[in-house]
Design a protein around this motif. Structure first.
Motif, PDB file in Angstrom:
ATOM      1  N   LEU A 128       0.832  -1.197   0.000  1.00 13.21           N
ATOM      2  CA  LEU A 128       0.000   0.000   0.000  1.00 13.21           C
ATOM      3  C   LEU A 128       0.866   1.246   0.000  1.00 13.21           C
ATOM      4  CD1 LEU A 128      -2.611  -1.052   2.687  1.00 13.21           C
ATOM      5  CD2 LEU A 128      -2.831  -1.209   0.214  1.00 13.21           C
ATOM      6  N   PRO A 129       0.343   2.342  -0.552  1.00 10.46           N
ATOM      7  CA  PRO A 129       1.070   3.609  -0.476  1.00 10.46           C
ATOM      8  C   PRO A 129       1.307   3.988   0.970  1.00 10.46           C
ATOM      9  CG  PRO A 129      -0.799   3.753  -1.999  1.00 10.46           C
ATOM     10  CD  PRO A 129      -0.936   2.456  -1.273  1.00 10.46           C
ATOM     11  N   GLU A 130       2.375   4.735   1.234  1.00  7.24           N
ATOM     12  CA  GLU A 130       2.686   5.113   2.610  1.00  7.24           C
ATOM     13  C   GLU A 130       1.566   5.910   3.235  1.00  7.24           C
ATOM     14  OE1 GLU A 130       6.362   7.019   3.248  1.00  7.24           O
ATOM     15  OE2 GLU A 130       7.566   5.264   2.766  1.00  7.24           O
ATOM     16  N   GLU A 131       0.946   6.807   2.492  1.00  9.37           N
ATOM     17  CA  GLU A 131      -0.115   7.643   3.053  1.00  9.37           C
ATOM     18  C   GLU A 131      -1.452   6.922   2.936  1.00  9.37           C
ATOM     19  OE1 GLU A 131       0.004  11.521   1.377  1.00  9.37           O
ATOM     20  OE2 GLU A 131       1.912  12.039   2.313  1.00  9.37           O
ATOM     21  N   THR A 132      -1.560   5.807   3.625  1.00 12.45           N
ATOM     22  CA  THR A 132      -2.784   5.012   3.632  1.00 12.45           C
ATOM     23  C   THR A 132      -3.094   4.598   5.061  1.00 12.45           C
ATOM     24  OG1 THR A 132      -2.364   4.166   1.406  1.00 12.45           O
ATOM     25  CG2 THR A 132      -3.916   2.935   2.760  1.00 12.45           C
ATOM     26  N   LEU A 133      -4.359   4.617   5.402  1.00 10.19           N
ATOM     27  CA  LEU A 133      -4.805   4.221   6.731  1.00 10.19           C
ATOM     28  C   LEU A 133      -5.334   2.793   6.694  1.00 10.19           C
ATOM     29  CD1 LEU A 133      -6.916   7.436   7.500  1.00 10.19           C
ATOM     30  CD2 LEU A 133      -4.521   7.037   8.109  1.00 10.19           C
ATOM     31  N   VAL A 134      -5.145   2.076   7.780  1.00 12.41           N
ATOM     32  CA  VAL A 134      -5.794   0.783   7.931  1.00 12.41           C
ATOM     33  C   VAL A 134      -7.120   1.059   8.625  1.00 12.41           C
ATOM     34  CG1 VAL A 134      -5.693  -1.500   8.958  1.00 12.41           C
ATOM     35  CG2 VAL A 134      -3.612  -0.437   8.056  1.00 12.41           C
ATOM     36  N   LEU A 135      -8.210   0.780   7.937  1.00 10.67           N
ATOM     37  CA  LEU A 135      -9.533   1.148   8.425  1.00 10.67           C
ATOM     38  C   LEU A 135     -10.151   0.041   9.259  1.00 10.67           C
ATOM     39  CD1 LEU A 135     -10.748   2.665   5.057  1.00 10.67           C
ATOM     40  CD2 LEU A 135     -10.036   3.951   7.080  1.00 10.67           C
ATOM     41  N   ALA A 136     -11.014   0.447  10.177  1.00 10.31           N
ATOM     42  CA  ALA A 136     -11.761  -0.525  10.967  1.00 10.31           C
ATOM     43  C   ALA A 136     -12.764  -1.240  10.065  1.00 10.31           C
ATOM     44  CB  ALA A 136     -12.478   0.174  12.117  1.00 10.31           C
ATOM     45  N   ALA A 137     -13.201  -2.419  10.499  1.00  8.96           N
ATOM     46  CA  ALA A 137     -14.095  -3.231   9.662  1.00  8.96           C
ATOM     47  C   ALA A 137     -15.403  -2.521   9.363  1.00  8.96           C
ATOM     48  CB  ALA A 137     -14.359  -4.572  10.357  1.00  8.96           C
ATOM     49  N   ASP A 138     -15.874  -1.696  10.293  1.00  8.49           N
ATOM     50  CA  ASP A 138     -17.171  -1.038  10.101  1.00  8.49           C
ATOM     51  C   ASP A 138     -17.026   0.415   9.644  1.00  8.49           C
ATOM     52  OD1 ASP A 138     -16.058  -0.065  12.395  1.00  8.49           O
ATOM     53  OD2 ASP A 138     -17.882  -0.209  13.626  1.00  8.49           O
ATOM     54  N   ALA A 139     -15.855   0.778   9.133  1.00  6.98           N
ATOM     55  CA  ALA A 139     -15.635   2.154   8.691  1.00  6.98           C
ATOM     56  C   ALA A 139     -16.577   2.518   7.547  1.00  6.98           C
ATOM     57  CB  ALA A 139     -14.181   2.341   8.245  1.00  6.98           C
ATOM     58  N   ASP A 140     -17.166   3.695   7.629  1.00  2.40           N
ATOM     59  CA  ASP A 140     -18.120   4.183   6.627  1.00  2.40           C
ATOM     60  C   ASP A 140     -17.511   5.400   5.934  1.00  2.40           C
ATOM     61  OD1 ASP A 140     -20.232   5.676   5.352  1.00  2.40           O
ATOM     62  OD2 ASP A 140     -21.695   4.565   6.535  1.00  2.40           O
ATOM     63  N   ARG A 141     -17.244   5.252   4.638  1.00  3.50           N
ATOM     64  CA  ARG A 141     -16.589   6.321   3.883  1.00  3.50           C
ATOM     65  C   ARG A 141     -17.359   7.632   3.961  1.00  3.50           C
ATOM     66  NH1 ARG A 141     -17.499   8.473  -1.101  1.00  3.50           N
ATOM     67  NH2 ARG A 141     -15.701   9.270  -2.300  1.00  3.50           N
ATOM     68  N   ASN A 142     -18.651   7.592   3.679  1.00  2.00           N
ATOM     69  CA  ASN A 142     -19.442   8.821   3.659  1.00  2.00           C
ATOM     70  C   ASN A 142     -19.549   9.446   5.042  1.00  2.00           C
ATOM     71  OD1 ASN A 142     -19.742   8.414   0.960  1.00  2.00           O
ATOM     72  ND2 ASN A 142     -21.968   8.234   0.969  1.00  2.00           N
ATOM     73  N   ALA A 143     -19.603   8.615   6.077  1.00  2.00           N
ATOM     74  CA  ALA A 143     -19.675   9.149   7.434  1.00  2.00           C
ATOM     75  C   ALA A 143     -18.403   9.917   7.778  1.00  2.00           C
ATOM     76  CB  ALA A 143     -19.904   8.025   8.434  1.00  2.00           C
ATOM     77  N   MET A 144     -17.240   9.351   7.436  1.00  2.00           N
ATOM     78  CA  MET A 144     -15.986  10.017   7.747  1.00  2.00           C
ATOM     79  C   MET A 144     -15.828  11.304   6.948  1.00  2.00           C
ATOM     80  SD  MET A 144     -13.387   6.738   8.096  1.00  2.00           S
ATOM     81  CE  MET A 144     -12.091   7.654   8.926  1.00  2.00           C
ATOM     82  N   LEU A 145     -16.214  11.252   5.669  1.00  2.00           N
ATOM     83  CA  LEU A 145     -16.148  12.468   4.851  1.00  2.00           C
ATOM     84  C   LEU A 145     -17.124  13.524   5.359  1.00  2.00           C
ATOM     85  CD1 LEU A 145     -15.863  10.960   1.245  1.00  2.00           C
ATOM     86  CD2 LEU A 145     -14.077  12.164   2.531  1.00  2.00           C
ATOM     87  N   PHE A 146     -18.292  13.082   5.842  1.00  2.00           N
ATOM     88  CA  PHE A 146     -19.284  14.026   6.359  1.00  2.00           C
ATOM     89  C   PHE A 146     -18.721  14.772   7.572  1.00  2.00           C
ATOM     90  CE2 PHE A 146     -22.890  15.435   8.851  1.00  2.00           C
ATOM     91  CZ  PHE A 146     -23.789  15.893   7.888  1.00  2.00           C
ATOM     92  N   HIS A 147     -18.070  14.058   8.464  1.00  2.00           N
ATOM     93  CA  HIS A 147     -17.510  14.704   9.653  1.00  2.00           C
ATOM     94  C   HIS A 147     -16.420  15.699   9.275  1.00  2.00           C
ATOM     95  CE1 HIS A 147     -19.880  12.373  12.395  1.00  2.00           C
ATOM     96  NE2 HIS A 147     -19.364  11.222  12.010  1.00  2.00           N
ATOM     97  N   LEU A 148     -15.583  15.333   8.324  1.00  2.00           N
ATOM     98  CA  LEU A 148     -14.540  16.249   7.866  1.00  2.00           C
ATOM     99  C   LEU A 148     -15.140  17.517   7.253  1.00  2.00           C
ATOM    100  CD1 LEU A 148     -11.767  14.103   6.118  1.00  2.00           C
ATOM    101  CD2 LEU A 148     -11.440  15.739   7.968  1.00  2.00           C
ATOM    102  N   ARG A 149     -16.099  17.320   6.347  1.00  2.00           N
ATOM    103  CA  ARG A 149     -16.676  18.463   5.644  1.00  2.00           C
ATOM    104  C   ARG A 149     -17.554  19.315   6.556  1.00  2.00           C
ATOM    105  NH1 ARG A 149     -18.107  15.196  -0.039  1.00  2.00           N
ATOM    106  NH2 ARG A 149     -15.916  14.785  -0.574  1.00  2.00           N
ATOM    107  N   GLN A 150     -18.170  18.683   7.553  1.00  2.00           N
ATOM    108  CA  GLN A 150     -18.944  19.453   8.518  1.00  2.00           C
ATOM    109  C   GLN A 150     -18.039  20.413   9.285  1.00  2.00           C
ATOM    110  OE1 GLN A 150     -22.218  18.170  11.724  1.00  2.00           O
ATOM    111  NE2 GLN A 150     -20.189  17.450  12.277  1.00  2.00           N
ATOM    112  N   GLN A 151     -16.843  19.935   9.692  1.00  2.00           N
ATOM    113  CA  GLN A 151     -15.887  20.798  10.381  1.00  2.00           C
ATOM    114  C   GLN A 151     -15.477  21.958   9.488  1.00  2.00           C
ATOM    115  OE1 GLN A 151     -14.787  20.496  13.528  1.00  2.00           O
ATOM    116  NE2 GLN A 151     -13.246  22.113  13.502  1.00  2.00           N
ATOM    117  N   LYS A 152     -15.213  21.653   8.230  1.00  2.00           N
ATOM    118  CA  LYS A 152     -14.839  22.688   7.263  1.00  2.00           C
ATOM    119  C   LYS A 152     -15.960  23.723   7.125  1.00  2.00           C
ATOM    120  CE  LYS A 152     -13.630  23.036   2.317  1.00  2.00           C
ATOM    121  NZ  LYS A 152     -13.432  22.219   1.078  1.00  2.00           N
TER     122      LYS A 152
END
Length: 600
Positions: A128-152
């Motif tokens: 994997l590329p160095e700048e890659t995270l190991v995600l939890a099994a129940d990780a939700d892409r849209n949920a994580m992006l929503f939290h980031l964009r909400q902060q923005k």
């Protein structure tokens, strides 16, 4: 950079790549160290067991490295990482952390999206590329992006860059189709004044703190093998202390237990004995409450009187006699300079505590006024009444009506949360109504198994305590509306009995009862701690625990007395001799003589 090596913005030590890592050894993306999980700086196998007293050695060591960084011992953390061969986190995690805390939203999103794209790859087959995270099994892409964009979005609102914020809302948040209800709430913030933004958004503290909380939220979807949850050792120690407190039946101190030894409080330090009897009322005492600073106690009752005591010697400071019928409730202002009293004469009065003079009389209601609650700023208050046409009103300190809630129900009790955000009203028709005090809108209405006789909100504004006529007390989470715990044992069914939080750090639930007793439960484990022989006859109507002296509480009863319970029995009793508690007809007074049934 602060002198202790912790940066002001992130709270973490500075490193060139934003990582905790010492850079002297590498950790694979699955969290295991390079040489079969046991690499050492000299390449040889460490002369240690793979466990530490039954605990995973790598987990313990990496948590210690994190904790040393958080404590400011950067050199020690790097030394431990070097000596153990365990790296705290990968370069991808370090870059992601730095991007979130630095507000570099494009970079943070790129790492997230790339991590989800590579989530199915096998590290030993497809590096994997160095700048890659190991995600939890129940990780939700849209949920994580929503939290980031909400902060923005919220940061742009705070900067009053409304055009950019609107763009984020329309072009970045809406397409995710995630948490539509929250999306609508965010859109309403576009017209919100800056000074109200944090309260309306539930967004506390400065930007740096909110980004820390965002990172903590996002870390829940990242594998702890590569990103240890924030402050992990502190959280584990909190669990240890909480367990000890929960197992300590008489824990009545705000001091944190020591980590050096197991903790257990002595029953002799608990307020179990009556220290003072106050006999100044000539009839049933319906209510008692200590002031916020603990220096005063107010009592009110069927004899129309309100008494204010000095708690240093329990001398009477004021006797307030303006009410024409029984007084069922009293409430101290946040600064303890004013007092509201609520009476069956359909009036509420605001008093000066210093002078004992009535400052305001509210004559609006046509039925008994049952309760009152002060707003957090002390500039306004809410009054509850059995008057179904005007059951709940918000008043200014000057007597102007701010808002009248509609609904056509009758209010038995009400309370405002310490953070000033929520108003809870107890409906005599087996419901509680929870309102947003800032907007006056109803958040929800919660049905109950029986009529509520009192409500109290915890100091952290998280829980509401509801006393039910059927003889049960419920502790309810105000966010989820779920019943956290139930307390049973006290006798109730016909009259207004009040329960409340008590003890240091509100460790206990305490209630009166129709069997003349006082019941005390441990709040966290639900165990009945004590059943005290409270009063000679009739009901124990109200309890108040002194918030500044956890070794003292008061109980008010039908036997015309207020009893002061303490762990110290050396205080002298007040001057007047106790009156006989047997009426002139020679028959012992019982609860059947009571008239405080209100809405029942």
């Amino acid at each position: 950079m602060r002198p202790d090596g912790i940066t002001a913005e992130t709270g973490f030590p500075e490193a060139s790549n934003g990582s905790y890592s010492s850079g002297t050894s590498k950790t694979a993306l699955n969290g295991q160290s390079a040489a079969n999980g046991n690499s050492h700086t000299n390449g040889s196998k460490p002369p240690h067991s793979s466990t530490y007293y039954g605990h995973n050695r790598e987990e313990v060591t990496r948590i210690l490295i994190q904790s040393l960084h958080e404590l400011g011992y950067t050199s020690s953390a790097e030394r431990l990482s070097s000596e153990s061969g365990f790296e705290l986190e990968t370069s991808g995690v370090a870059t992601f952390r730095s991007a979130v805390l630095g507000g570099r939203w494009v970079e943070a999103e790129r790492i997230l999206i790339q991590s989800f794209r590579n989530a199915g790859s096998q590290p030993d087959q497809d590096p994997l590329p160095e700048e890659t995270l190991v995600l939890a099994a129940d990780a939700d892409r849209n949920a994580m992006l929503f939290h980031l964009r909400q902060q923005k979005f919220l940061e742009l609102l705070e900067e009053r860059d409304l055009a950019a914020a609107l763009g984020v809302l329309r072009q970045e948040l809406t397409p995710l189709n995630f948490d539509v209800e929250r999306l609508h709430a965010l859109s309403s913030l576009l017209m919100c004044p800056t000074e109200l933004l944090h309260d309306q958004a539930g967004w506390e503290g400065p930007v740096s703190s909110s980004r820390e909380r965002l990172l903590g939220k996002l870390s829940e979807s990242i594998s702890p093998s590569v990103m240890i949850p924030q402050h992990r050792l502190a959280i584990l120690l909190d669990h240890v202390k909480s367990t000890q407190i929960n197992n300590c039946l008489y824990h009545n101190t705000a001091e944190s237990p020591s980590l050096y030894s197991d903790h257990m409080c002595d029953r002799n330090d608990f307020p179990l004995e009556v220290n003072v009897d106050l006999n100044h009322h000539s009839d049933e005492v319906w209510y008692c409450e200590f002031s916020h600073d603990g220096s005063k106690l107010v009592t009110a009752g069927k004899d129309h009187n309100v008494l204010i005591y000095d708690t240093t010697d329990f001398s009477v400071l004021h006797q307030l006699t303006d009410h024409e019928k029984g007084v069922a409730f009293a409430s101290w202002s946040p600064d303890d300079t004013k007092l509201i009293t609520c009476s069956q004469d359909n009036k509420a009065r605001v008093w000066s505590v210093e002078s004992g003079r009535c400052l305001l009389s509210v004559n609006h209601h046509r039925q008994p006024v049952t309760a009152a609650a002060w707003a957090a700023d002390g500039e306004s208050f809410v009054i509850g009444s059995l008057d179904a046409e005007s059951q709940l009103r918000h008043w200014s300190i000057g007597g102007q009506a701010i808002h009248a809630w509609k609904g056509g129900y009758r209010v038995q009790d009400c309370a405002i949360s310490a953070d000033g955000r929520r108003l809870v009203a107890a409906d005599t028709e087996a419901k509680i109504h929870v309102y947003n005090l800032l907007t006056h809108e109803e958040d929800y209405c919660l049905p109950l198994p029986s009529k509520p006789t009192s409500v109290a909100i915890s100091q952290d504004s998280r829980h509401v305590l509801i006393n039910l006529a059927e003889g049960e007390i419920q502790l309810v989470d105000m966010e989820t509306t779920s019943v956290v715990r139930r307390f049973k044992g006290q006798k109730q069914g016909e009259f207004v009995i009040r329960s409340t939080f008590g003890g240091a750090a509100e460790n206990f639930i305490v209630s009166g009862s129709e069997d003349s007793k006082v019941y005390i439960w441990h709040k966290e484990n639900g165990n009945l701690v004590e059943t005290l022989e409270g009063h000679i006859a009739g009901c124990v109507n109200s309890i108040s625990w002194n918030t500044t002296n956890p070794g003292m509480f008061a109980s008010a009863g039908d036997d015309n007395t207020v009893r002061i319970w303490s762990r110290n029995c050396n205080r002298p009793r007040p001057g007047p001799a106790p009156r006989s508690r047997v009426p002139s007809n020679g028959v012992t007074q019982t609860s059947a003589l009571r008239t405080t049934t209100f809405g029942f």
